[in-house]
Enzyme design. Structure first.
Site, PDB file in Angstrom:
ATOM      1  N   LEU A 113      80.510  39.873  50.861  1.00 43.11           N
ATOM      2  CA  LEU A 113      81.468  39.453  49.639  1.00 43.11           C
ATOM      3  C   LEU A 113      82.378  40.472  49.176  1.00 43.11           C
ATOM      4  O   LEU A 113      82.063  41.459  49.050  1.00 43.11           O
ATOM      5  CB  LEU A 113      80.277  38.791  48.539  1.00 43.11           C
ATOM      6  N   ASP A 114      83.545  40.010  48.962  1.00 39.20           N
ATOM      7  CA  ASP A 114      84.393  40.872  48.512  1.00 39.20           C
ATOM      8  C   ASP A 114      84.333  41.470  47.231  1.00 39.20           C
ATOM      9  O   ASP A 114      83.267  40.833  46.361  1.00 39.20           O
ATOM     10  CB  ASP A 114      86.096  40.505  49.010  1.00 39.20           C
ATOM     11  N   ARG A 115      84.857  42.597  46.987  1.00 41.16           N
ATOM     12  CA  ARG A 115      84.654  43.400  45.765  1.00 41.16           C
ATOM     13  C   ARG A 115      84.671  42.286  44.208  1.00 41.16           C
ATOM     14  O   ARG A 115      83.893  42.565  43.441  1.00 41.16           O
ATOM     15  CB  ARG A 115      85.622  44.683  45.554  1.00 41.16           C
TER      16      ARG A 115
END
Length: 248
Positions: A113-115
């Site tokens: 999951l991206d930041r």
């Protein structure tokens, strides 16, 4: 030369056995901390057999221990990595602060999951299971709640759900529906199979919308449920088995 089906690099072997990450294993190996069948090996790429060879770290034998399967609610602003060169908080810092943070085994994230995204992230020391769940060929759906600005028109909701890809290298969503409208935009529920890097953000941007909130709420049969940001739980045996049945 016949190569065993269990042959992998030494660094990967330690990762598969749930000892540590592959990158840290490489550091340990080069530092002379790892032995194979009683002899120190300093080459992380040395081919070993998980079924036949014996491994030790700092003189302590590595044993195949129990498998762990966790669901973590990854908070926004946290990166899905072991360490971050910019000093940002990682999922391992979050996990260490959770009720399940005392586990001594290495748990690898299943996918990413991206930041800027939050929500359900699976972690495990069962590398085969994790790789299968993350593999798009397993066709495991992933569902997200997404808030976009400005409010999305009906026409664009239809286009977003169209079988004609909005971005050349993306497949179409499985489903798109409006959850609710708010003064700050439109909440959508989007289900994908592939879930490529920033796919939802890029698809919405193609239509002129900015994704302001993105929360993954489900992976196959596993739901985020009541987990609050930073909380983790063990998967049930039924959830683990249900995902295993989907692995190709």
């Amino acid at each position: 030369m016949v190569v065993s089906r269990g042959a992998v690099s030494l660094a990967r072997a330690l990762s598969k056995l749930g000892v540590t990450s592959r990158s840290l294993a490489s550091d340990w190996i080069e530092a002379g901390r790892v032995a194979v069948d009683g002899r120190v090996v300093r080459d992380p790429d040395r081919r070993v057999d998980l079924e036949r060879n014996r491994f030790a770290v700092d003189g302590v034998p590595v044993a195949t221990g129990p498998r762990f399967y966790l669901a973590l609610h990854k908070p926004k602003g946290v990166v899905t990595t072991r360490a971050d060169e910019h000093g940002r908080r990682t999922i391992y810092g979050v996990l260490a602060s959770s009720d399940l943070g005392g586990a001594s085994v290495w748990l690898a994230p299943v996918g990413r999951l991206d930041r800027d995204s939050s929500g359900l992230l699976l972690l495990t020391n069962d590398s085969r299971w994790g790789a299968g769940v993350a593999d798009p060929q397993s066709l495991i759906p992933k569902t997200y709640h997404v808030r976009v600005r400005p409010r999305m028109t009906r026409e664009h909701v239809t286009r977003l759900a169209s079988p004609v890809s909005l971005v050349d290298d993306f497949g179409p969503p499985v489903s798109v529906s409006v959850v609710r409208e708010s003064p700050r935009g439109t909440w959508l529920e989007i289900t994908l199979i592939e879930g490529k890097n920033r796919e939802i953000r890029r698809m919405c941007a193609r239509l002129g919308y900015r994704v302001e909130t993105l929360v993954r709420i489900r992976i196959g049969p596993v739901a985020l449920g009541d987990l609050k940001p930073g909380e983790a739980r063990q998967l049930t045996a039924q959830e683990v088995a249900a995902l295993r049945r989907r692995i190709t």
